[in-house]
Design a protein around this motif. Sequence first.
Motif, PDB file in Angstrom:
ATOM      1  N   GLY A  71      -0.813   5.416   7.523  1.00  0.00           N
ATOM      2  CA  GLY A  71      -0.423   4.094   7.427  1.00  0.00           C
ATOM      3  C   GLY A  71      -1.147   3.438   6.389  1.00  0.00           C
ATOM      4  O   GLY A  71      -2.018   3.522   6.205  1.00  0.00           O
ATOM      5  N   GLY A  72      -0.608   1.914   6.017  1.00  0.00           N
ATOM      6  CA  GLY A  72      -1.177   1.418   5.120  1.00  0.00           C
ATOM      7  C   GLY A  72      -2.324   0.770   5.448  1.00  0.00           C
ATOM      8  O   GLY A  72      -2.954   0.111   4.616  1.00  0.00           O
ATOM      9  N   ALA A  86      -5.752   1.647   4.238  1.00  0.00           N
ATOM     10  CA  ALA A  86      -5.888   1.268   2.666  1.00  0.00           C
ATOM     11  C   ALA A  86      -6.003  -0.216   2.472  1.00  0.00           C
ATOM     12  O   ALA A  86      -6.494  -0.645   1.373  1.00  0.00           O
ATOM     13  N   MET A 139       0.830  -1.230  -0.122  1.00  0.00           N
ATOM     14  CA  MET A 139       0.041   0.019   0.087  1.00  0.00           C
ATOM     15  C   MET A 139       0.844   1.363  -0.116  1.00  0.00           C
ATOM     16  O   MET A 139       1.644   1.248   0.662  1.00  0.00           O
ATOM     17  N   SER A 140       0.500   2.360  -0.992  1.00  0.00           N
ATOM     18  CA  SER A 140       1.603   3.232  -1.117  1.00  0.00           C
ATOM     19  C   SER A 140       1.037   4.310  -1.959  1.00  0.00           C
ATOM     20  O   SER A 140       0.250   4.015  -2.965  1.00  0.00           O
ATOM     21  N   PRO A 141       0.953   5.534  -1.507  1.00  0.00           N
ATOM     22  CA  PRO A 141       0.549   6.832  -2.355  1.00  0.00           C
ATOM     23  C   PRO A 141       1.203   6.820  -3.444  1.00  0.00           C
ATOM     24  O   PRO A 141       0.658   7.449  -4.430  1.00  0.00           O
ATOM     25  N   GLY A 188       2.763   0.115   4.988  1.00  0.00           N
ATOM     26  CA  GLY A 188       3.875   0.900   5.368  1.00  0.00           C
ATOM     27  C   GLY A 188       3.462   1.860   6.275  1.00  0.00           C
ATOM     28  O   GLY A 188       2.354   1.836   6.856  1.00  0.00           O
ATOM     29  N   TYR A 211      -3.942  11.268  -1.747  1.00  0.00           N
ATOM     30  CA  TYR A 211      -3.896  11.828  -0.312  1.00  0.00           C
ATOM     31  C   TYR A 211      -3.117  10.954   0.377  1.00  0.00           C
ATOM     32  O   TYR A 211      -2.901   9.695  -0.007  1.00  0.00           O
ATOM     33  N   VAL A 212      -2.531  11.224   1.472  1.00  0.00           N
ATOM     34  CA  VAL A 212      -1.672  10.625   2.242  1.00  0.00           C
ATOM     35  C   VAL A 212      -2.321  10.295   3.561  1.00  0.00           C
ATOM     36  O   VAL A 212      -2.847  10.900   4.430  1.00  0.00           O
ATOM     37  N   LEU A 213      -2.263   8.948   3.973  1.00  0.00           N
ATOM     38  CA  LEU A 213      -2.558   8.507   5.157  1.00  0.00           C
ATOM     39  C   LEU A 213      -1.476   8.440   5.919  1.00  0.00           C
ATOM     40  O   LEU A 213      -0.148   8.317   5.427  1.00  0.00           O
ATOM     41  N   PHE A 253       5.212   5.309   8.936  1.00  0.00           N
ATOM     42  CA  PHE A 253       6.344   6.625   8.894  1.00  0.00           C
ATOM     43  C   PHE A 253       6.631   6.980   7.563  1.00  0.00           C
ATOM     44  O   PHE A 253       5.362   7.348   6.747  1.00  0.00           O
ATOM     45  N   GLU A 254       7.817   7.358   7.094  1.00  0.00           N
ATOM     46  CA  GLU A 254       7.898   8.084   5.814  1.00  0.00           C
ATOM     47  C   GLU A 254       7.808   6.938   4.525  1.00  0.00           C
ATOM     48  O   GLU A 254       7.856   7.221   3.258  1.00  0.00           O
ATOM     49  N   VAL A 266       0.228  -0.016  -4.722  1.00  0.00           N
ATOM     50  CA  VAL A 266      -1.029   0.274  -4.911  1.00  0.00           C
ATOM     51  C   VAL A 266      -1.510   1.048  -3.653  1.00  0.00           C
ATOM     52  O   VAL A 266      -1.490   1.231  -2.808  1.00  0.00           O
ATOM     53  N   SER A 267      -2.199   2.455  -4.672  1.00  0.00           N
ATOM     54  CA  SER A 267      -2.588   3.476  -4.052  1.00  0.00           C
ATOM     55  C   SER A 267      -4.306   3.505  -3.615  1.00  0.00           C
ATOM     56  O   SER A 267      -4.912   2.950  -4.824  1.00  0.00           O
ATOM     57  N   ILE A 268      -4.572   3.898  -2.768  1.00  0.00           N
ATOM     58  CA  ILE A 268      -6.254   4.123  -2.585  1.00  0.00           C
ATOM     59  C   ILE A 268      -6.851   5.438  -3.183  1.00  0.00           C
ATOM     60  O   ILE A 268      -7.769   5.889  -2.920  1.00  0.00           O
ATOM     61  N   GLY A 269      -5.781   6.418  -3.295  1.00  0.00           N
ATOM     62  CA  GLY A 269      -6.149   7.723  -3.643  1.00  0.00           C
ATOM     63  C   GLY A 269      -5.141   8.778  -3.576  1.00  0.00           C
ATOM     64  O   GLY A 269      -4.311   8.528  -2.976  1.00  0.00           O
TER      65      GLY A 269
HETATM   66  N1  SAH Z   1       6.164   9.733   2.659  1.00  0.00           N
HETATM   67  C1  SAH Z   1       5.297   8.959   1.832  1.00  0.00           C
HETATM   68  C2  SAH Z   1       4.036   8.809   2.455  1.00  0.00           C
HETATM   69  C3  SAH Z   1       4.164   7.654   3.739  1.00  0.00           C
HETATM   70  S1  SAH Z   1       2.674   7.576   4.508  1.00  0.00           S
HETATM   71  C4  SAH Z   1       5.071   9.409   0.537  1.00  0.00           C
HETATM   72  O1  SAH Z   1       5.149  10.843   0.710  1.00  0.00           O
HETATM   73  O2  SAH Z   1       4.852   8.869  -0.386  1.00  0.00           O
HETATM   74  C5  SAH Z   1       2.873   5.949   5.434  1.00  0.00           C
HETATM   75  C6  SAH Z   1       2.238   4.805   4.665  1.00  0.00           C
HETATM   76  O3  SAH Z   1       0.772   4.951   4.766  1.00  0.00           O
HETATM   77  C7  SAH Z   1       2.883   4.397   3.575  1.00  0.00           C
HETATM   78  O4  SAH Z   1       3.940   3.726   3.560  1.00  0.00           O
HETATM   79  C8  SAH Z   1       1.630   3.564   2.915  1.00  0.00           C
HETATM   80  O5  SAH Z   1       1.699   2.418   3.169  1.00  0.00           O
HETATM   81  C9  SAH Z   1       0.299   4.095   3.411  1.00  0.00           C
HETATM   82  N2  SAH Z   1      -0.290   5.233   2.633  1.00  0.00           N
HETATM   83  C10 SAH Z   1      -0.419   6.298   2.733  1.00  0.00           C
HETATM   84  N3  SAH Z   1      -1.229   7.096   1.674  1.00  0.00           N
HETATM   85  C11 SAH Z   1      -1.698   5.722   1.121  1.00  0.00           C
HETATM   86  C12 SAH Z   1      -2.525   5.931  -0.113  1.00  0.00           C
HETATM   87  N4  SAH Z   1      -3.124   6.995  -0.604  1.00  0.00           N
HETATM   88  N5  SAH Z   1      -3.013   4.592  -0.506  1.00  0.00           N
HETATM   89  C13 SAH Z   1      -2.199   3.583   0.134  1.00  0.00           C
HETATM   90  N6  SAH Z   1      -1.284   3.458   1.198  1.00  0.00           N
HETATM   91  C14 SAH Z   1      -1.152   4.753   1.741  1.00  0.00           C
END
Ligand code: SAH
Length: 237
Positions: free
Chosen positions: A140-141, A144, A87-89, A113, A136-138, A115-116, A131-134
């Motif tokens: 943690g994964g 998601a 899971m990753s933005p 994921g 925006y930044v959560l 932290f960073e 895989v991203s769910i959108g």
């Molecule tokens: N520094 C990273 C964000 C980390 S957010 C960047 O800028 O790309 C921490 C964790 O939250 C990520 O490792 C991921 O596993 C999860 N996460 C955050 N936003 C997500 C999203 N939109 N979709 C899926 N996972 C997300």
Amino acid sequence: MTWRATVLTLFPEMFPGPLGVSLAGKALALGIWELEARDIRASATDKHRSVDDTPAGGGPGMVLRADILAAAIDAANAPDALPRLLMSPRGRPLTQSRVRQLAAGPGALIICGRFEGVDERVIEARQLEEVSIGDYVLSGGEIAAMALIDACVRLLPGVMGKAESGADESFSVSLLEYPQYTRPQIFEGRPIPEILISGDHARVATWRRAEAEALTSTRRPDLWPASQKPPKSPKEG
Ligand code: SAH
């Protein structure tokens, strides 16, 4: 075969969480799918059980270590053919068609994921599909991962009441869903559209299609071309 989600997380206690109730929860209790939440920290090696470290090159926050995460992935012992999702933005945005593919397969290994993010080398070495769910930044994964699992589980045979209830939903035909109504007949002066209580199924179907098209073209014109594409003439490439 039972659809199986194996989730690697620093917070296994978050699961099943919302996946333990309603449709997904009932299906879990019935054994239609299985969930295993594995603690990444169990693969830590030092006495502080640390899983992260400061980013090489500097910058804020912490990064999940490649060696620890790789050990956690290996310990999960997933079959090679199983999709390994991170899971990753930065990932490819999740779509209903990818959800359909995943639901039709044996399940997924899903890495959350924190932290960073995670050390790039584990993504390469374990060939993780981001895989991203959108956009925006959560934090943690996990949430998601739950969204992805929920979307898959509801498509598994025997989960939704009616087999066809997934067929004409939003996205299944590149159209958003038509508006839904139920009793009471009049709510705060607003009646249910006449056609829907007419009993004329053909007119209802036509009306719903038109509503879905109108809604899609105003709200999500980006989805619209797919449903508007004229059939290709044989002359075109
Ligand atoms: N520094 C990273 C964000 C980390 S957010 C960047 O800028 O790309 C921490 C964790 O939250 C990520 O490792 C991921 O596993 C999860 N996460 C955050 N936003 C997500 C999203 N939109 N979709 C899926 N996972 C997300």
